[in-house]
Design a protein around this motif. Sequence first.
Motif, PDB file in Angstrom:
ATOM      1  N   GLU A 269       0.663  -1.392   0.097  1.00 31.07           N
ATOM      2  CA  GLU A 269       0.229  -0.332   0.011  1.00 31.07           C
ATOM      3  C   GLU A 269       0.887   1.635  -0.593  1.00 31.07           C
ATOM      4  O   GLU A 269       0.201   2.030  -0.317  1.00 31.07           O
ATOM      5  CB  GLU A 269      -0.938   0.164   0.914  1.00 31.07           C
ATOM      6  CG  GLU A 269      -1.563   1.443   1.119  1.00 31.07           C
ATOM      7  CD  GLU A 269      -3.045   1.433   2.020  1.00 31.07           C
ATOM      8  OE1 GLU A 269      -4.193   2.341   1.945  1.00 31.07           O
ATOM      9  OE2 GLU A 269      -2.740   0.680   3.350  1.00 31.07           O
ATOM     10  N   ARG A 270       2.347   1.694   0.532  1.00 34.10           N
ATOM     11  CA  ARG A 270       2.537   2.906   0.631  1.00 34.10           C
ATOM     12  C   ARG A 270       3.230   3.072  -0.388  1.00 34.10           C
ATOM     13  O   ARG A 270       3.709   4.467  -0.719  1.00 34.10           O
ATOM     14  CB  ARG A 270       4.305   2.947   2.283  1.00 34.10           C
ATOM     15  CG  ARG A 270       4.901   1.519   1.450  1.00 34.10           C
ATOM     16  CD  ARG A 270       5.859   1.550   2.820  1.00 34.10           C
ATOM     17  NE  ARG A 270       7.350   1.292   2.698  1.00 34.10           N
ATOM     18  CZ  ARG A 270       8.186   1.213   1.871  1.00 34.10           C
ATOM     19  NH1 ARG A 270       8.490   2.807   2.004  1.00 34.10           N
ATOM     20  NH2 ARG A 270       9.296   0.095   2.303  1.00 34.10           N
ATOM     21  N   PHE A 271       3.388   2.013  -1.494  1.00 30.04           N
ATOM     22  CA  PHE A 271       4.041   2.253  -2.556  1.00 30.04           C
ATOM     23  C   PHE A 271       2.704   2.634  -3.517  1.00 30.04           C
ATOM     24  O   PHE A 271       2.552   3.477  -5.232  1.00 30.04           O
ATOM     25  CB  PHE A 271       4.802   1.073  -3.254  1.00 30.04           C
ATOM     26  CG  PHE A 271       6.533   0.479  -2.295  1.00 30.04           C
ATOM     27  CD1 PHE A 271       7.119   1.509  -2.812  1.00 30.04           C
ATOM     28  CD2 PHE A 271       5.804   0.074  -1.668  1.00 30.04           C
ATOM     29  CE1 PHE A 271       8.144   1.464  -1.900  1.00 30.04           C
ATOM     30  CE2 PHE A 271       7.266  -0.233  -0.845  1.00 30.04           C
ATOM     31  CZ  PHE A 271       9.075   0.829  -1.403  1.00 30.04           C
TER      32      PHE A 271
ATOM     33  N   GLY B 228      -3.184  -6.010  -5.627  1.00 22.58           N
ATOM     34  CA  GLY B 228      -2.935  -4.242  -4.939  1.00 22.58           C
ATOM     35  C   GLY B 228      -4.192  -3.839  -4.304  1.00 22.58           C
ATOM     36  O   GLY B 228      -4.786  -2.977  -3.472  1.00 22.58           O
ATOM     37  N   SER B 229      -5.631  -3.650  -5.931  1.00 28.21           N
ATOM     38  CA  SER B 229      -5.891  -2.449  -5.641  1.00 28.21           C
ATOM     39  C   SER B 229      -7.368  -2.893  -5.274  1.00 28.21           C
ATOM     40  O   SER B 229      -8.600  -2.515  -5.133  1.00 28.21           O
ATOM     41  CB  SER B 229      -6.337  -1.814  -6.326  1.00 28.21           C
ATOM     42  OG  SER B 229      -4.460  -1.122  -6.397  1.00 28.21           O
TER      43      SER B 229
END
Length: 392
Positions: free
Chosen positions: A38-40, A193-194
């Motif tokens: 998430e942080r990327f 990831g989305s």
Amino acid sequence: MRDRMKIKDIRVFTLRSDSIVPRGFWEERLVRPVDIYERFRVEEPYPLGEEGPFEQRFLEVIVENCKERGIFGPVSYRTAEIVKTQLKPLILGEDPFSVEKIWDIMYRSQIHGRKGETIIALSAVDCALWDFIGKVKKEPVVRLLGGPVQEKVPAYASMLGFSVNPEDVAKRCVEYVNKGFKAMKWFFRHGPGSGSKGVEENLKLVKAVRNAVGYDVELMLDCWNSWTINYAVKMAKKLERYEPAWLEEPLMPDDIEGYVKLRRKVEIPIAGGEHEYTRWGAKELLRRGAVDILQMDVTWAGGITEMRKICALASAEGVPVIPHAGWTEPAQCITFSQPQTVCPMIEYLIKHSVIQQAFNKEKLKPKDGYFYAPRKIGLGFEPQMDKIVKEE
């Protein structure tokens, strides 16, 4: 003159300018493999060229008893360092026309650099040598390669960096179709990831293109190595109704078996190889039937010398080569030296080309959706040497 020719030096020079594009030039970025975290995933586009000073490095091959110089660039800082520290010492004193020998010396010396940045550096030296040979011969490089075989080649508009908001997408599609483009590639912003929201956003992008320009325009879709095989199969089933010309690099480059399995499961042609290197990398993709379209980059995969071999391998397998064209000039040299059945199309990265050609005296652009066979000697570009600030 040839008997006296020896490589005397490979110089790196730096050109500098103020910012070359306005703030907000990069409207969006593509999905990346690291976006599973998430942080990327929440990172914004990198504002390349939006802030000054802006610098680019170029290679210059200097040959004894010859005023012509072979130039290639821009290259990254790391590429320049590899050239200076690892490759240059190997080829000083060599005949600059002996591109096959020089390539072999550089490749054999880099056992731990058979892929990635070292091959990119090798490619840069090779392209600079071809530029030199063209200048000495007073010929475009494409002529030295036996071409031009084609007089014009359709360009596809590669939309990296544009907004993927559906309304913005529709406007851009109409704009570039009106400029003569009959094919375009859009870059997904979302991967596994989305979640389901990302799936819907990806589908909105594709739907916006088709609603804007219909099905007479070819549509390519780039996943930039960022999907999993299960996600790719799921997305491909949803995308098939929109008739994409290809789905590009859905998986990580080393997952060749995944590409093989994916091709068996979906109807959409699979493109890949942009992040593969040398004829041996191409051979493995072709041998295993991993891709329908091969996209190796001339300036990454081994240079012009190696790309000729890659095209020969692909042509024997009936797989078209449409090189990733981060550097337009070398891609043109290869594309126009091959028949339409081998290299049917050329990529035009609209926004990236502004960066790549920032210091070119003349900017190379398609005309009405086509590139035409190069006529200028060498690779066909000339940097703005009045912007030079450093020589190494």
